[in-house]
Design a protein around this motif. Structure first.
Motif, PDB file in Angstrom:
ATOM      1  N   LYS A  55       0.829  -1.222   0.000  1.00  0.00           N
ATOM      2  CA  LYS A  55       0.000   0.000   0.000  1.00  0.00           C
ATOM      3  C   LYS A  55       0.856   1.262   0.000  1.00  0.00           C
ATOM      4  O   LYS A  55       0.505   2.262  -0.614  1.00  0.00           O
ATOM      5  N   LYS A  56       2.014   1.203   0.662  1.00  0.00           N
ATOM      6  CA  LYS A  56       2.917   2.357   0.667  1.00  0.00           C
ATOM      7  C   LYS A  56       3.310   2.724  -0.756  1.00  0.00           C
ATOM      8  O   LYS A  56       3.326   3.888  -1.131  1.00  0.00           O
ATOM      9  N   VAL A  57       3.640   1.700  -1.554  1.00  0.00           N
ATOM     10  CA  VAL A  57       4.035   1.930  -2.946  1.00  0.00           C
ATOM     11  C   VAL A  57       2.842   2.473  -3.741  1.00  0.00           C
ATOM     12  O   VAL A  57       2.972   3.442  -4.496  1.00  0.00           O
ATOM     13  N   MET A  58       1.670   1.868  -3.548  1.00  0.00           N
ATOM     14  CA  MET A  58       0.475   2.316  -4.281  1.00  0.00           C
ATOM     15  C   MET A  58       0.157   3.784  -3.987  1.00  0.00           C
ATOM     16  O   MET A  58      -0.142   4.556  -4.891  1.00  0.00           O
ATOM     17  N   ASP A  59       0.208   4.149  -2.706  1.00  0.00           N
ATOM     18  CA  ASP A  59      -0.108   5.531  -2.317  1.00  0.00           C
ATOM     19  C   ASP A  59       0.831   6.526  -2.987  1.00  0.00           C
ATOM     20  O   ASP A  59       0.461   7.681  -3.213  1.00  0.00           O
ATOM     21  N   ARG A  60       2.025   6.070  -3.292  1.00  0.00           N
ATOM     22  CA  ARG A  60       3.028   6.971  -3.866  1.00  0.00           C
ATOM     23  C   ARG A  60       3.002   6.996  -5.394  1.00  0.00           C
ATOM     24  O   ARG A  60       3.892   7.565  -6.031  1.00  0.00           O
ATOM     25  N   MET A  61       1.997   6.358  -5.995  1.00  0.00           N
ATOM     26  CA  MET A  61       1.889   6.356  -7.458  1.00  0.00           C
ATOM     27  C   MET A  61       1.175   7.589  -8.008  1.00  0.00           C
ATOM     28  O   MET A  61       1.049   7.768  -9.217  1.00  0.00           O
ATOM     29  N   MET A  62       0.718   8.441  -7.110  1.00  0.00           N
ATOM     30  CA  MET A  62      -0.008   9.662  -7.501  1.00  0.00           C
ATOM     31  C   MET A  62       0.717  10.500  -8.575  1.00  0.00           C
ATOM     32  O   MET A  62       0.067  10.983  -9.500  1.00  0.00           O
ATOM     33  N   PRO A  63       2.045  10.682  -8.479  1.00  0.00           N
ATOM     34  CA  PRO A  63       2.719  11.534  -9.468  1.00  0.00           C
ATOM     35  C   PRO A  63       2.586  11.043 -10.917  1.00  0.00           C
ATOM     36  O   PRO A  63       2.710  11.834 -11.843  1.00  0.00           O
ATOM     37  N   ILE A  64       2.333   9.752 -11.114  1.00  0.00           N
ATOM     38  CA  ILE A  64       2.248   9.261 -12.490  1.00  0.00           C
ATOM     39  C   ILE A  64       0.790   9.065 -12.931  1.00  0.00           C
ATOM     40  O   ILE A  64       0.512   8.508 -13.974  1.00  0.00           O
ATOM     41  N   ALA A  65      -0.124   9.554 -12.089  1.00  0.00           N
ATOM     42  CA  ALA A  65      -1.541   9.531 -12.468  1.00  0.00           C
ATOM     43  C   ALA A  65      -1.866  10.806 -13.231  1.00  0.00           C
ATOM     44  O   ALA A  65      -1.215  11.831 -13.063  1.00  0.00           O
ATOM     45  N   ASP A  66      -2.858  10.718 -14.091  1.00  0.00           N
ATOM     46  CA  ASP A  66      -3.318  11.897 -14.821  1.00  0.00           C
ATOM     47  C   ASP A  66      -4.253  12.680 -13.893  1.00  0.00           C
ATOM     48  O   ASP A  66      -5.230  12.129 -13.402  1.00  0.00           O
ATOM     49  N   PRO A  67      -3.947  13.952 -13.632  1.00  0.00           N
ATOM     50  CA  PRO A  67      -4.772  14.698 -12.672  1.00  0.00           C
ATOM     51  C   PRO A  67      -6.133  15.120 -13.241  1.00  0.00           C
ATOM     52  O   PRO A  67      -6.996  15.584 -12.509  1.00  0.00           O
ATOM     53  N   ARG A  68      -6.309  14.955 -14.555  1.00  0.00           N
ATOM     54  CA  ARG A  68      -7.570  15.371 -15.177  1.00  0.00           C
ATOM     55  C   ARG A  68      -8.666  14.334 -14.987  1.00  0.00           C
ATOM     56  O   ARG A  68      -8.388  13.170 -14.775  1.00  0.00           O
ATOM     57  N   TYR A  69      -9.898  14.797 -15.083  1.00  0.00           N
ATOM     58  CA  TYR A  69     -11.048  13.907 -14.934  1.00  0.00           C
ATOM     59  C   TYR A  69     -11.609  13.577 -16.305  1.00  0.00           C
ATOM     60  O   TYR A  69     -11.497  14.364 -17.234  1.00  0.00           O
ATOM     61  N   ARG A  70     -12.183  12.411 -16.433  1.00  0.00           N
ATOM     62  CA  ARG A  70     -12.880  12.062 -17.662  1.00  0.00           C
ATOM     63  C   ARG A  70     -14.125  11.281 -17.286  1.00  0.00           C
ATOM     64  O   ARG A  70     -14.294  10.900 -16.127  1.00  0.00           O
ATOM     65  N   VAL A  71     -15.001  11.053 -18.268  1.00  0.00           N
ATOM     66  CA  VAL A  71     -16.238  10.324 -17.990  1.00  0.00           C
ATOM     67  C   VAL A  71     -16.187   8.984 -18.711  1.00  0.00           C
ATOM     68  O   VAL A  71     -15.855   8.914 -19.890  1.00  0.00           O
ATOM     69  N   SER A  72     -16.470   7.914 -17.967  1.00  0.00           N
ATOM     70  CA  SER A  72     -16.534   6.590 -18.563  1.00  0.00           C
ATOM     71  C   SER A  72     -17.696   5.833 -17.932  1.00  0.00           C
ATOM     72  O   SER A  72     -17.843   5.836 -16.706  1.00  0.00           O
TER      73      SER A  72
END
Lengths: 226, 178
Positions: B90-107
Protein backbone atom coordinates in the motif's frame (compact mmCIF):
# COMPACT_ATOMS: atom_id res chain seq x y z
CA UNK A 1 6.63 5.51 31.92
CA UNK A 2 6.62 1.86 31.03
CA UNK A 3 3.87 -0.07 29.32
CA UNK A 4 2.29 -1.53 32.44
CA UNK A 5 2.04 1.91 34.01
CA UNK A 6 0.27 3.24 30.94
CA UNK A 7 -2.06 0.27 31.03
CA UNK A 8 -2.75 0.79 34.73
CA UNK A 9 -3.55 4.45 34.25
CA UNK A 10 -5.92 3.75 31.44
CA UNK A 11 -7.60 0.98 33.37
CA UNK A 12 -8.38 3.51 36.08
CA UNK A 13 -9.58 5.88 33.43
CA UNK A 14 -11.89 3.21 32.05
CA UNK A 15 -13.42 2.71 35.47
CA UNK A 16 -14.29 6.35 35.90
CA UNK A 17 -15.13 7.40 32.36
CA UNK A 18 -17.46 4.58 31.35
CA UNK A 19 -19.07 5.23 27.99
CA UNK A 20 -17.24 8.47 27.39
CA UNK A 21 -14.04 6.53 26.67
CA UNK A 22 -14.05 7.21 22.94
CA UNK A 23 -10.86 7.21 20.89
CA UNK A 24 -11.08 9.38 17.78
CA UNK A 25 -8.25 8.36 15.49
CA UNK A 26 -7.27 10.46 12.50
CA UNK A 27 -5.59 8.37 9.81
CA UNK A 28 -4.67 11.32 7.59
CA UNK A 29 -1.20 12.86 7.46
CA UNK A 30 -3.01 16.20 7.22
CA UNK A 31 -4.01 17.51 10.63
CA UNK A 32 -6.44 20.12 9.34
CA UNK A 33 -8.04 18.16 6.55
CA UNK A 34 -11.49 16.68 6.11
CA UNK A 35 -10.72 13.51 8.12
CA UNK A 36 -9.83 15.58 11.20
CA UNK A 37 -12.75 17.97 10.68
CA UNK A 38 -15.20 15.04 10.82
CA UNK A 39 -13.66 13.82 14.09
CA UNK A 40 -13.86 17.34 15.56
CA UNK A 41 -17.54 17.36 14.64
CA UNK A 42 -18.02 14.07 16.49
CA UNK A 43 -16.12 15.39 19.49
CA UNK A 44 -18.29 18.48 19.74
CA UNK A 45 -21.61 16.64 19.32
CA UNK A 46 -20.76 13.47 21.28
CA UNK A 47 -19.39 15.64 24.07
CA UNK A 48 -15.87 14.37 24.40
CA UNK A 49 -13.47 11.77 23.13
CA UNK A 50 -9.74 11.77 22.76
CA UNK A 51 -8.48 12.86 19.34
CA UNK A 52 -5.23 11.21 18.25
CA UNK A 53 -3.33 11.58 15.00
CA UNK A 54 -1.62 8.60 13.48
CA UNK A 55 2.12 9.38 13.72
CA UNK A 56 3.62 9.29 10.24
CA UNK A 57 6.99 8.02 11.45
CA UNK A 58 8.17 5.61 14.12
CA UNK A 59 6.40 2.99 16.22
CA UNK A 60 2.63 2.62 16.23
CA UNK A 61 2.59 0.61 19.46
CA UNK A 62 1.30 3.49 21.59
CA UNK A 63 -1.67 4.00 19.27
CA UNK A 64 -2.34 0.25 19.26
CA UNK A 65 -2.30 0.40 23.06
CA UNK A 66 -4.70 3.35 23.08
CA UNK A 67 -7.04 1.32 20.87
CA UNK A 68 -7.04 -1.50 23.40
CA UNK A 69 -7.75 0.90 26.26
CA UNK A 70 -10.69 2.56 24.54
CA UNK A 71 -14.23 1.24 24.66
CA UNK A 72 -15.19 2.87 21.40
CA UNK A 73 -12.83 3.58 18.50
CA UNK A 74 -13.70 5.85 15.60
CA UNK A 75 -11.23 5.82 12.72
CA UNK A 76 -11.49 8.61 10.16
CA UNK A 77 -9.21 8.74 7.17
CA UNK A 78 -8.86 9.79 3.55
CA UNK A 79 -9.25 7.47 0.59
CA UNK A 80 -6.00 6.90 -1.29
CA UNK A 81 -6.48 4.81 -4.39
CA UNK A 82 -9.73 3.23 -3.20
CA UNK A 83 -8.93 2.51 0.45
CA UNK A 84 -7.22 3.91 3.55
CA UNK A 85 -3.57 5.13 3.48
CA UNK A 86 -0.69 2.71 4.07
CA UNK A 87 0.03 3.99 7.54
CA UNK A 88 -3.43 2.91 8.76
CA UNK A 89 -2.97 -0.53 7.23
CA UNK A 90 0.31 -0.66 9.13
CA UNK A 91 -1.49 0.19 12.39
CA UNK A 92 -4.14 -2.47 11.79
CA UNK A 93 -1.45 -5.06 11.05
CA UNK A 94 0.45 -4.04 14.19
CA UNK A 95 -2.65 -3.96 16.43
CA UNK A 96 -3.64 -7.35 15.05
CA UNK A 97 -0.27 -8.90 15.85
CA UNK A 98 -0.29 -7.47 19.40
CA UNK A 99 -3.87 -8.68 19.86
CA UNK A 100 -5.72 -8.42 23.17
CA UNK A 101 -8.92 -6.76 22.00
CA UNK A 102 -12.07 -7.41 23.96
CA UNK A 103 -15.17 -6.34 22.09
CA UNK A 104 -14.19 -2.69 21.58
CA UNK A 105 -16.73 -0.95 19.38
CA UNK A 106 -15.26 0.13 16.05
CA UNK A 107 -16.71 2.75 13.70
CA UNK A 108 -15.06 3.86 10.46
CA UNK A 109 -15.21 6.96 8.29
CA UNK A 110 -13.59 7.28 4.89
CA UNK A 111 -13.67 10.37 2.70
CA UNK A 112 -12.54 10.73 -0.86
CA UNK A 113 -12.76 12.95 -3.91
CA UNK A 114 -15.14 11.02 -6.13
CA UNK A 115 -18.93 11.38 -5.72
CA UNK A 116 -19.43 7.59 -5.60
CA UNK A 117 -19.64 5.31 -2.61
CA UNK A 118 -18.15 2.29 -4.42
CA UNK A 119 -14.91 4.25 -5.03
CA UNK A 120 -14.19 4.55 -1.32
CA UNK A 121 -16.10 1.74 0.34
CA UNK A 122 -13.23 -0.74 0.48
CA UNK A 123 -11.80 1.13 3.47
CA UNK A 124 -14.84 0.26 5.58
CA UNK A 125 -14.80 -3.36 4.38
CA UNK A 126 -11.18 -3.63 5.54
CA UNK A 127 -12.01 -2.19 8.97
CA UNK A 128 -14.89 -4.63 9.31
CA UNK A 129 -12.62 -7.59 8.45
CA UNK A 130 -10.02 -6.28 10.91
CA UNK A 131 -12.71 -6.08 13.61
CA UNK A 132 -14.04 -9.57 12.89
CA UNK A 133 -10.57 -11.11 12.93
CA UNK A 134 -9.49 -9.41 16.16
CA UNK A 135 -12.49 -9.62 18.53
CA UNK A 136 -13.62 -6.04 18.05
CA UNK A 137 -17.25 -5.23 17.46
CA UNK A 138 -17.86 -3.60 14.05
CA UNK A 139 -20.52 -0.92 14.37
CA UNK A 140 -20.66 0.39 10.83
CA UNK A 141 -19.22 3.39 9.09
CA UNK A 142 -19.72 6.41 6.90
CA UNK A 143 -18.49 6.96 3.36
CA UNK A 144 -18.18 10.62 2.40
CA UNK A 145 -17.80 11.33 -1.30
CA UNK A 146 -16.61 14.71 -2.62
CA UNK A 147 -14.95 15.12 0.77
CA UNK A 148 -11.50 16.03 -0.50
CA UNK A 149 -12.83 19.31 -1.97
CA UNK A 150 -13.87 20.43 1.52
CA UNK A 151 -10.22 20.52 2.53
CA UNK A 152 -11.15 20.65 6.21
CA UNK A 153 -14.09 23.04 5.90
CA UNK A 154 -17.25 22.04 7.79
CA UNK A 155 -19.89 19.77 6.23
CA UNK A 156 -22.11 22.85 5.80
CA UNK A 157 -19.85 23.70 2.83
CA UNK A 158 -20.27 20.27 1.22
CA UNK A 159 -21.78 20.22 -2.27
CA UNK A 160 -24.54 17.96 -0.90
CA UNK A 161 -24.72 19.72 2.47
CA UNK A 162 -28.51 19.49 2.84
CA UNK A 163 -28.45 15.70 2.92
CA UNK A 164 -24.90 14.97 4.07
CA UNK A 165 -24.75 17.08 7.22
CA UNK A 166 -27.93 15.62 8.82
CA UNK A 167 -26.92 12.09 7.76
CA UNK A 168 -23.51 12.46 9.36
CA UNK A 169 -25.09 13.91 12.51
CA UNK A 170 -27.32 10.83 12.73
CA UNK A 171 -24.17 8.73 12.40
CA UNK A 172 -22.72 10.65 15.37
CA UNK A 173 -25.84 9.81 17.40
CA UNK A 174 -25.14 6.11 16.78
CA UNK A 175 -21.59 6.56 18.11
CA UNK A 176 -22.93 8.46 21.11
CA UNK A 177 -25.48 5.77 21.91
CA UNK A 178 -23.15 2.91 21.03
CA UNK A 179 -25.54 1.53 18.44
CA UNK A 180 -24.77 0.07 15.06
CA UNK A 181 -24.89 2.57 12.17
CA UNK A 182 -26.57 1.27 8.99
CA UNK A 183 -24.98 1.78 5.56
CA UNK A 184 -28.26 3.30 4.37
CA UNK A 185 -27.38 6.47 6.34
CA UNK A 186 -24.65 7.53 3.93
CA UNK A 187 -26.05 5.70 0.92
CA UNK A 188 -29.32 7.63 0.93
CA UNK A 189 -27.50 10.94 1.35
CA UNK A 190 -25.39 10.45 -1.79
CA UNK A 191 -27.24 9.52 -4.93
CA UNK A 192 -24.80 9.51 -7.88
CA UNK A 193 -25.08 12.62 -10.07
CA UNK A 194 -26.84 12.36 -13.43
CA UNK A 195 -25.21 12.45 -16.87
CA UNK A 196 -25.15 16.20 -17.41
CA UNK A 197 -23.94 17.03 -13.91
CA UNK A 198 -21.25 14.34 -14.21
CA UNK A 199 -20.04 15.81 -17.50
CA UNK A 200 -20.05 19.40 -16.24
CA UNK A 201 -18.46 18.46 -12.92
CA UNK A 202 -15.60 16.59 -14.58
CA UNK A 203 -15.02 19.52 -16.96
CA UNK A 204 -15.06 22.00 -14.08
CA UNK A 205 -12.65 19.95 -11.95
CA UNK A 206 -10.32 19.44 -14.91
CA UNK A 207 -10.23 23.18 -15.63
CA UNK A 208 -9.42 23.82 -11.96
CA UNK A 209 -6.64 21.21 -11.98
CA UNK A 210 -5.14 22.50 -15.23
CA UNK A 211 -5.21 26.06 -13.92
CA UNK A 212 -3.47 25.04 -10.71
CA UNK A 213 -0.75 23.22 -12.60
CA UNK A 214 -0.32 26.11 -15.04
CA UNK A 215 0.00 28.55 -12.13
CA UNK A 216 2.99 26.54 -11.01
CA UNK A 217 4.56 26.97 -14.45
CA UNK A 218 3.93 23.36 -15.50
CA UNK A 219 2.00 21.88 -18.41
CA UNK A 220 -0.47 19.05 -17.88
CA UNK A 221 0.32 17.67 -21.34
CA UNK A 222 4.00 17.19 -20.60
CA UNK A 223 5.16 13.58 -20.81
CA UNK A 224 5.81 11.74 -17.56
CA UNK A 225 8.58 13.34 -15.58
CA UNK A 226 9.93 9.91 -14.72
CA UNK B 1 8.68 -5.18 -19.67
CA UNK B 2 6.78 -6.40 -16.62
CA UNK B 3 7.23 -4.75 -13.23
CA UNK B 4 6.54 -6.94 -10.22
CA UNK B 5 6.16 -5.29 -6.83
CA UNK B 6 5.85 -7.92 -4.15
CA UNK B 7 5.68 -8.23 -0.40
CA UNK B 8 7.96 -11.17 0.32
CA UNK B 9 7.91 -10.85 4.10
CA UNK B 10 5.66 -13.90 4.45
CA UNK B 11 5.75 -15.91 1.23
CA UNK B 12 7.88 -15.49 -1.87
CA UNK B 13 5.26 -15.61 -4.64
CA UNK B 14 6.73 -12.53 -6.30
CA UNK B 15 10.03 -14.32 -6.85
CA UNK B 16 8.21 -17.42 -8.06
CA UNK B 17 6.34 -15.31 -10.61
CA UNK B 18 9.54 -13.57 -11.66
CA UNK B 19 11.15 -16.94 -12.33
CA UNK B 20 8.23 -18.13 -14.45
CA UNK B 21 8.09 -14.92 -16.48
CA UNK B 22 11.84 -14.93 -17.10
CA UNK B 23 11.63 -18.52 -18.31
CA UNK B 24 9.00 -17.52 -20.84
CA UNK B 25 11.32 -14.77 -22.10
CA UNK B 26 9.56 -11.79 -20.55
CA UNK B 27 11.71 -8.92 -19.37
CA UNK B 28 11.09 -8.42 -15.65
CA UNK B 29 11.96 -5.78 -13.08
CA UNK B 30 11.16 -6.98 -9.57
CA UNK B 31 10.94 -4.71 -6.53
CA UNK B 32 10.60 -6.33 -3.13
CA UNK B 33 8.37 -3.85 -1.32
CA UNK B 34 9.36 -4.95 2.17
CA UNK B 35 13.06 -4.58 1.36
CA UNK B 36 13.08 -1.15 -0.28
CA UNK B 37 12.83 2.17 1.49
CA UNK B 38 9.48 3.82 0.75
CA UNK B 39 8.11 6.53 3.01
CA UNK B 40 4.35 7.00 3.33
CA UNK B 41 2.74 9.66 1.11
CA UNK B 42 2.37 12.87 3.12
CA UNK B 43 -0.38 14.23 0.88
CA UNK B 44 1.69 17.41 0.40
CA UNK B 45 0.11 18.00 -3.01
CA UNK B 46 3.40 18.91 -4.64
CA UNK B 47 3.08 16.30 -7.43
CA UNK B 48 -0.22 17.93 -8.42
CA UNK B 49 1.17 21.44 -8.49
CA UNK B 50 4.55 22.87 -7.60
CA UNK B 51 6.54 19.86 -8.85
CA UNK B 52 3.87 18.50 -11.21
CA UNK B 53 4.31 14.81 -11.93
CA UNK B 54 7.24 14.44 -9.57
CA UNK B 55 7.43 13.32 -5.94
CA UNK B 56 9.56 15.40 -3.59
CA UNK B 57 10.35 12.52 -1.23
CA UNK B 58 13.83 11.24 -2.04
CA UNK B 59 13.63 7.50 -1.45
CA UNK B 60 13.42 4.30 -3.48
CA UNK B 61 10.17 5.36 -5.19
CA UNK B 62 12.40 7.55 -7.36
CA UNK B 63 13.71 4.27 -8.83
CA UNK B 64 10.35 2.46 -8.89
CA UNK B 65 8.30 5.15 -10.68
CA UNK B 66 10.51 5.35 -13.83
CA UNK B 67 10.07 1.59 -14.25
CA UNK B 68 6.28 1.74 -13.85
CA UNK B 69 5.88 4.51 -16.43
CA UNK B 70 7.71 2.48 -19.07
CA UNK B 71 6.33 -0.99 -18.29
CA UNK B 72 3.67 -2.88 -20.19
CA UNK B 73 2.37 -4.77 -17.17
CA UNK B 74 2.43 -4.04 -13.46
CA UNK B 75 1.84 -6.92 -11.05
CA UNK B 76 1.33 -6.31 -7.35
CA UNK B 77 1.85 -9.41 -5.22
CA UNK B 78 0.67 -9.14 -1.63
CA UNK B 79 -0.60 -11.14 1.29
CA UNK B 80 -4.34 -10.45 1.45
CA UNK B 81 -4.57 -8.27 4.56
CA UNK B 82 -8.08 -7.43 5.78
CA UNK B 83 -9.31 -7.92 2.25
CA UNK B 84 -6.72 -5.58 0.79
CA UNK B 85 -2.99 -5.31 0.27
CA UNK B 86 -0.32 -5.25 2.98
CA UNK B 87 1.24 -2.09 4.38
CA UNK B 88 4.35 -2.60 2.23
CA UNK B 89 2.39 -2.78 -1.02
CA UNK B 90 0.00 0.00 0.00
CA UNK B 91 2.92 2.36 0.67
CA UNK B 92 4.03 1.93 -2.95
CA UNK B 93 0.48 2.32 -4.28
CA UNK B 94 -0.11 5.53 -2.32
CA UNK B 95 3.03 6.97 -3.87
CA UNK B 96 1.89 6.36 -7.46
CA UNK B 97 -0.01 9.66 -7.50
CA UNK B 98 2.72 11.53 -9.47
CA UNK B 99 2.25 9.26 -12.49
CA UNK B 100 -1.54 9.53 -12.47
CA UNK B 101 -3.32 11.90 -14.82
CA UNK B 102 -4.77 14.70 -12.67
CA UNK B 103 -7.57 15.37 -15.18
CA UNK B 104 -11.05 13.91 -14.93
CA UNK B 105 -12.88 12.06 -17.66
CA UNK B 106 -16.24 10.32 -17.99
CA UNK B 107 -16.53 6.59 -18.56
CA UNK B 108 -19.70 4.50 -18.29
CA UNK B 109 -21.52 7.57 -17.03
CA UNK B 110 -19.14 8.07 -14.12
CA UNK B 111 -16.26 10.41 -13.46
CA UNK B 112 -12.90 8.66 -13.43
CA UNK B 113 -9.24 9.59 -13.54
CA UNK B 114 -6.50 7.71 -15.35
CA UNK B 115 -2.82 6.97 -15.63
CA UNK B 116 -0.56 8.99 -17.88
CA UNK B 117 0.71 5.65 -19.17
CA UNK B 118 -2.65 4.44 -20.41
CA UNK B 119 -1.46 1.20 -21.95
CA UNK B 120 -0.47 -0.37 -18.66
CA UNK B 121 -1.90 -3.75 -17.68
CA UNK B 122 -2.58 -3.85 -13.97
CA UNK B 123 -2.72 -7.15 -12.11
CA UNK B 124 -2.96 -8.04 -8.47
CA UNK B 125 -2.17 -11.33 -6.74
CA UNK B 126 -3.37 -11.82 -3.19
CA UNK B 127 -2.35 -14.81 -1.16
CA UNK B 128 -3.10 -16.23 2.24
CA UNK B 129 -3.94 -19.25 4.28
CA UNK B 130 -7.62 -20.22 4.30
CA UNK B 131 -8.91 -16.83 3.14
CA UNK B 132 -12.62 -16.36 3.75
CA UNK B 133 -15.08 -15.60 0.99
CA UNK B 134 -15.39 -12.04 2.36
CA UNK B 135 -11.62 -11.53 2.20
CA UNK B 136 -11.42 -12.84 -1.36
CA UNK B 137 -14.34 -10.70 -2.51
CA UNK B 138 -12.86 -7.60 -0.86
CA UNK B 139 -9.44 -8.16 -2.44
CA UNK B 140 -10.95 -8.59 -5.90
CA UNK B 141 -13.18 -5.53 -5.43
CA UNK B 142 -10.13 -3.41 -4.54
CA UNK B 143 -8.47 -4.43 -7.81
CA UNK B 144 -11.69 -3.70 -9.71
CA UNK B 145 -11.98 -0.22 -8.20
CA UNK B 146 -8.27 0.45 -8.89
CA UNK B 147 -8.87 -0.44 -12.55
CA UNK B 148 -11.84 1.94 -12.75
CA UNK B 149 -10.11 4.91 -11.15
CA UNK B 150 -6.84 4.39 -13.07
CA UNK B 151 -8.68 3.59 -16.32
CA UNK B 152 -6.61 0.46 -16.87
CA UNK B 153 -7.32 -3.20 -17.47
CA UNK B 154 -6.03 -6.25 -15.72
CA UNK B 155 -6.80 -9.25 -13.58
CA UNK B 156 -6.89 -10.17 -9.91
CA UNK B 157 -5.86 -13.58 -8.60
CA UNK B 158 -6.15 -15.26 -5.23
CA UNK B 159 -3.52 -17.82 -4.32
CA UNK B 160 -3.81 -20.24 -1.48
CA UNK B 161 -0.64 -20.54 0.60
CA UNK B 162 -0.59 -24.26 -0.18
CA UNK B 163 -0.66 -23.65 -3.91
CA UNK B 164 2.01 -25.42 -5.92
CA UNK B 165 4.26 -23.98 -8.63
CA UNK B 166 1.58 -24.92 -11.17
CA UNK B 167 -0.67 -22.17 -9.85
CA UNK B 168 1.94 -19.45 -10.35
CA UNK B 169 2.80 -20.90 -13.78
CA UNK B 170 -0.85 -20.49 -14.74
CA UNK B 171 -0.90 -16.91 -13.49
CA UNK B 172 2.36 -16.17 -15.36
CA UNK B 173 0.64 -17.36 -18.54
CA UNK B 174 -2.38 -15.17 -17.89
CA UNK B 175 -0.38 -12.02 -17.21
CA UNK B 176 2.02 -12.37 -20.12
CA UNK B 177 0.98 -10.03 -22.90
CA UNK B 178 2.90 -11.34 -25.90
Amino acid sequence: MNKSEILHMSNNKTDTMNNSNILLLCASPRRKGTSAMLLERIRSVADGGELLFLPQKGSLDEIAQAMQNAQTIVISGPCYINTYPARLIELLERASSIGGFSNQKLYGIINGGMPYIHTHRHGLTSLQLFAEQNSLSWQGGFVLGVGAMLDGQPLEKHIRRKKIAPAFDLFIQHIKKGTSAPDSLYEQAQVPPGKIVTYLFSKLLTVMVEKRIKNHGCDVNEPNWY
Amino acid sequence: MTVIISDESKERWGSALEKELLQSGTQVVHFIANAINVEPCTSCGSCGGKTFGRCVIQDDMQTVLPKIVTCRALVLVSPAVFGGVSRHIKKVMDRMMPIADPRYRVSDGEMIKGMRNQKILYHMIGFGDKLSEAERTAFISLHKENCIIMNVKGRAFILDSNSKTDAIKKIANEVSYE
